[in-house]
Scaffold this active site. Structure first.
Site, PDB file in Angstrom:
ATOM      1  N   GLU A 124       0.149  15.377   9.786  1.00  0.00           N
ATOM      2  CA  GLU A 124      -0.892  15.850   8.859  1.00  0.00           C
ATOM      3  C   GLU A 124      -1.510  17.144   9.380  1.00  0.00           C
ATOM      4  OE1 GLU A 124      -1.558  14.489   6.034  1.00  0.00           O
ATOM      5  OE2 GLU A 124      -0.827  12.425   6.175  1.00  0.00           O
TER       6      GLU A 124
ATOM      7  N   ARG B  87       2.885  10.824  10.688  1.00  0.00           N
ATOM      8  CA  ARG B  87       2.688  11.896   9.703  1.00  0.00           C
ATOM      9  C   ARG B  87       2.087  13.108  10.404  1.00  0.00           C
ATOM     10  NH1 ARG B  87       2.354   9.270   4.326  1.00  0.00           N
ATOM     11  NH2 ARG B  87       3.885   7.631   4.621  1.00  0.00           N
TER      12      ARG B  87
ATOM     13  N   ARG C 277      -9.795  10.125   6.448  1.00  0.00           N
ATOM     14  CA  ARG C 277      -8.862   9.027   6.150  1.00  0.00           C
ATOM     15  C   ARG C 277      -7.396   9.295   6.504  1.00  0.00           C
ATOM     16  NH1 ARG C 277      -7.263   8.918   0.261  1.00  0.00           N
ATOM     17  NH2 ARG C 277      -6.962  11.115  -0.200  1.00  0.00           N
ATOM     18  N   HIS C 278      -7.146  10.403   7.205  1.00  0.00           N
ATOM     19  CA  HIS C 278      -5.770  10.694   7.618  1.00  0.00           C
ATOM     20  C   HIS C 278      -5.611  10.666   9.132  1.00  0.00           C
ATOM     21  CE1 HIS C 278      -5.604  12.437   3.519  1.00  0.00           C
ATOM     22  NE2 HIS C 278      -4.375  11.971   3.575  1.00  0.00           N
TER      23      HIS C 278
ATOM     24  N   SER D 272       0.615   2.427  -1.681  1.00  0.00           N
ATOM     25  CA  SER D 272       1.398   2.955  -2.790  1.00  0.00           C
ATOM     26  C   SER D 272       2.710   2.203  -2.824  1.00  0.00           C
ATOM     27  CB  SER D 272       1.576   4.471  -2.685  1.00  0.00           C
ATOM     28  OG  SER D 272       2.530   4.769  -1.741  1.00  0.00           O
TER      29      SER D 272
ATOM     30  N   ARG E  25      -6.717   1.839   6.985  1.00  0.00           N
ATOM     31  CA  ARG E  25      -7.509   2.075   5.760  1.00  0.00           C
ATOM     32  C   ARG E  25      -8.039   0.780   5.176  1.00  0.00           C
ATOM     33  NH1 ARG E  25      -4.967   6.831   2.040  1.00  0.00           N
ATOM     34  NH2 ARG E  25      -4.805   8.391   3.697  1.00  0.00           N
TER      35      ARG E  25
ATOM     36  N   GLU F 277      -7.374   5.137  -1.782  1.00  0.00           N
ATOM     37  CA  GLU F 277      -6.048   4.529  -1.800  1.00  0.00           C
ATOM     38  C   GLU F 277      -5.747   3.764  -0.509  1.00  0.00           C
ATOM     39  OE1 GLU F 277      -2.803   7.425  -2.150  1.00  0.00           O
ATOM     40  OE2 GLU F 277      -1.660   6.050  -0.909  1.00  0.00           O
TER      41      GLU F 277
HETATM   42  O1  4AD Z   1       1.397   6.575   0.152  1.00  0.00           O
HETATM   43  P1  4AD Z   1       2.347   6.559   1.301  1.00  0.00           P
HETATM   44  O2  4AD Z   1       2.728   7.838   1.880  1.00  0.00           O
HETATM   45  O3  4AD Z   1       3.599   5.731   0.798  1.00  0.00           O
HETATM   46  C1  4AD Z   1       4.734   5.460   1.517  1.00  0.00           C
HETATM   47  O4  4AD Z   1       4.867   5.699   2.708  1.00  0.00           O
HETATM   48  C2  4AD Z   1       5.765   4.742   0.755  1.00  0.00           C
HETATM   49  N1  4AD Z   1       7.012   4.710   1.535  1.00  0.00           N
HETATM   50  C3  4AD Z   1       5.276   3.355   0.471  1.00  0.00           C
HETATM   51  C4  4AD Z   1       6.147   2.600  -0.433  1.00  0.00           C
HETATM   52  O5  4AD Z   1       6.620   1.515  -0.074  1.00  0.00           O
HETATM   53  N2  4AD Z   1       6.338   3.081  -1.620  1.00  0.00           N
HETATM   54  O6  4AD Z   1       1.737   5.631   2.438  1.00  0.00           O
HETATM   55  C5  4AD Z   1       1.413   4.293   2.209  1.00  0.00           C
HETATM   56  C6  4AD Z   1      -0.008   3.999   2.667  1.00  0.00           C
HETATM   57  C7  4AD Z   1      -1.082   4.767   1.914  1.00  0.00           C
HETATM   58  O7  4AD Z   1      -1.455   4.115   0.730  1.00  0.00           O
HETATM   59  C8  4AD Z   1      -2.199   4.779   2.918  1.00  0.00           C
HETATM   60  O8  4AD Z   1      -2.918   3.563   2.896  1.00  0.00           O
HETATM   61  C9  4AD Z   1      -1.471   4.884   4.223  1.00  0.00           C
HETATM   62  O9  4AD Z   1      -0.162   4.423   4.004  1.00  0.00           O
HETATM   63  N3  4AD Z   1      -1.432   6.262   4.716  1.00  0.00           N
HETATM   64  C10 4AD Z   1      -2.141   6.720   5.764  1.00  0.00           C
HETATM   65  N4  4AD Z   1      -3.026   6.117   6.580  1.00  0.00           N
HETATM   66  C11 4AD Z   1      -3.571   6.850   7.557  1.00  0.00           C
HETATM   67  N5  4AD Z   1      -3.265   8.142   7.793  1.00  0.00           N
HETATM   68  C12 4AD Z   1      -2.379   8.780   7.008  1.00  0.00           C
HETATM   69  N6  4AD Z   1      -2.077  10.048   7.270  1.00  0.00           N
HETATM   70  C13 4AD Z   1      -1.778   8.078   5.940  1.00  0.00           C
HETATM   71  N7  4AD Z   1      -0.861   8.388   5.000  1.00  0.00           N
HETATM   72  C14 4AD Z   1      -0.671   7.279   4.276  1.00  0.00           C
END
Ligand code: 4AD
Length: 464
Positions: A238, A236, A244-245, A390, A438, A387
């Site tokens: 970001e 990502r 947390r990212h 998801s 996380r 979170e």
């Molecule tokens: O919520 P996210 O973006 O969901 C998906 O990627 C969907 N494809 C999942 C699905 O099957 N529907 O990411 C899922 C999880 C988040 O809840 C969080 O725990 C983690 O990935 N996450 C990160 N962890 C660390 N750094 C980041 N930048 C994150 N972005 C998401």
């Protein structure tokens, strides 16, 4: 012809035996030309033992050897041949009840640096230690020198706990006939949309690093793999620098066909995480203690059957508590945290599922609710108000999928093979994605995700 024995096996039963051990010099305290004390440690101090060097004819130890022992720098690796003995005075700061009376010392790898950029002891300090006036090390110094930082007891424990989360995840899913897959990390289009995409050149063609296994895990379902999971890197781009990212994290992903309702996905989340938390408490008590020694925390409160609230119920609770929230928009971080507190007060749990999110707050591939298209068959899962997961049922009707992607402004040509996958027949299905770092961070109530990433990648960090 001697073989090494593990320091952790040094016990009173071995008194009088000559042994060969290898360890890292933890402290080295010369007393006189004829006497020196050196402690050796393994795995972040989980095991440590004192070695006493006494120049004597009886032991065939010369003053020269004591001199050699004294100049061995801290963090060097050494081999020691010596006799297991009971210490005269109880040794403070080592784990083994016996000591080694040194006969010979060999230097295996010497640290030649005058001064290390990070001192393990400083890195291991708790907040209370630092407040009590002992030197500590700040996070950047620690991360810049991660190989030294990793040697602290808390860090050793964190990465074992992380390994146990993955093991428990794999064990439970394998027992339910899921198969582990690997989806490509190089993609023509982005999987989640939005701006957080790393773009790159793929032999002249524009490409992206996968923001999740989302599209290909669904395509595996189209290919009749039925129940799949993946443990792999997620990228990502970001912009925000938060606690947390990360720009690269480990995703635990699940995708499966569903019969009737997206509650089947939440049933799995429930079983999976109650199992993971229970196993962590059972299998990692020593590790949790080691983390707690440096970063104190209360054990996670969770219920045997995970609480499920609808998004609307969550909004109601927040409104009752005087918060201003929009019922058709995603919650911001603050509201999520607030809701976590309210849930804890009302239901005595720090782990719960919030479902039936507003459709507008979810990615294009999310299935709208059959009874009200303002909402969706989706959920988020929270630990201590943050979170970790998801998930959702997906749209498996290609026309609707294409329409939803276009609405959100996604370039459908780049993901045409994904959309076309649903033109050849697909079962209703769904899944979820978990952020591994996380889970560990929040289970241990750590304040920063960088603590649970071995070599974190964030908007400002690409090394070490
Ligand atoms: O919520 P996210 O973006 O969901 C998906 O990627 C969907 N494809 C999942 C699905 O099957 N529907 O990411 C899922 C999880 C988040 O809840 C969080 O725990 C983690 O990935 N996450 C990160 N962890 C660390 N750094 C980041 N930048 C994150 N972005 C998401």
């Amino acid at each position: 012809g001697k073989s090494w024995i593990d320091m952790k096996n040094l016990t009173k039963e071995m008194i009088g035996l000559e042994v060969l051990i290898r360890g890292r010099v933890n402290t080295n305290r010369p007393v006189s030309s004829k006497l020196g004390f050196m402690t050796l440690r393994q795995t972040g101090g989980e095991v440590s033992v004192q070695c006493v060097g006494i120049a004597s004819e009886e032991m065939k130890v010369s003053v020269k050897m004591i001199r050699f022992m004294k100049q061995l720098s801290c963090e060097s690796f050494v081999d020691v041949i010596g006799v297991v003995a009971l210490p005269k005075d109880p040794v403070i700061g080592t784990t083994q009840e016996v000591e080694i009376q040194v006969r010979k010392v060999f230097c295996v790898d010497r640290v030649k640096e005058e001064k290390l950029p990070l001192n393990v002891e400083d890195a291991a300090r708790s907040k209370a230690d630092i407040q009590a006036g002992k030197p500590g090390a700040n996070q950047d110094t620690r991360l810049n020198n991660r190989v030294i930082d990793l040697r602290t007891p808390a860090n050793q424990a964190i990465f074992r706990i992380q390994s146990h989360v993955q093991m428990a995840f794999r064990e439970l899913l394998a027992s339910k006939d899921f198969i582990e897959i690997h989806t490509p990390k190089l993609m023509a289009g982005s999987s989640e949309g939005g701006s957080a995409v790393f773009r790159l050149d793929y032999k002249g063609q524009s490409a992206c690093l996968a923001q999740s296994p989302q599209l290909h895990k669904q395509m595996a379902i189209c290919g009749d793999l039925r129940r799949v999971f993946e443990v792999g890197p997620v990228f990502r781009a970001e912009d925000s620098f938060t606690h947390r990212h990360l720009c690269e994290f480990v995703g635990l992903d699940v995708e499966m066909d569903i019969n009737k309702h997206y509650s089947e996905l939440m049933d799995l989340v429930d079983e999976l995480f109650v199992c993971i938390f229970t196993k962590l408490n059972e299998r990692c008590s020593k590790e949790l203690e080691a983390v707690r020694n440096q970063f104190p925390f209360q054990p996670l409160k969770f219920l045997p059957k995970t609480l499920r609230l609808t998004f609307a119920e969550g909004i109601e609770m927040l409104k009752e508590a005087g918060e201003e929230v929009d019922p058709l928009k995603d919650l911001n971080t603050e509201s999520e945290r607030k809701l976590g507190q309210l849930v804890l007060e009302k239901y005595n749990t720090e782990f719960y599922i919030l479902h039936r999110y507003p459709l507008a707050a979810r990615p294009f591939y999310t299935m709208p609710c059959a009874d009200n298209a303002d909402y969706s068959n989706s959920f988020d899962v929270f630990i201590r108000g943050e979170e970790i997961i998801s998930g959702a049922q997906r749209v498996h009707i290609p026309e609707l999928l294409e329409e939803r992607a276009k609405e959100i402004g996604i370039d459908v040509t780049a993901i045409s093979t994904y959309i076309n996958s649903f033109r050849y027949g697909a079962p209703p299905h769904g899944g979820f994605g978990v952020g591994l770092e996380r889970v560990v961070m929040l289970f241990c109530a750590l304040d920063n995700i960088r603590k649970t990433s071995l070599f974190p990648r964030d908007p400002q960090r690409l090394a070490p």
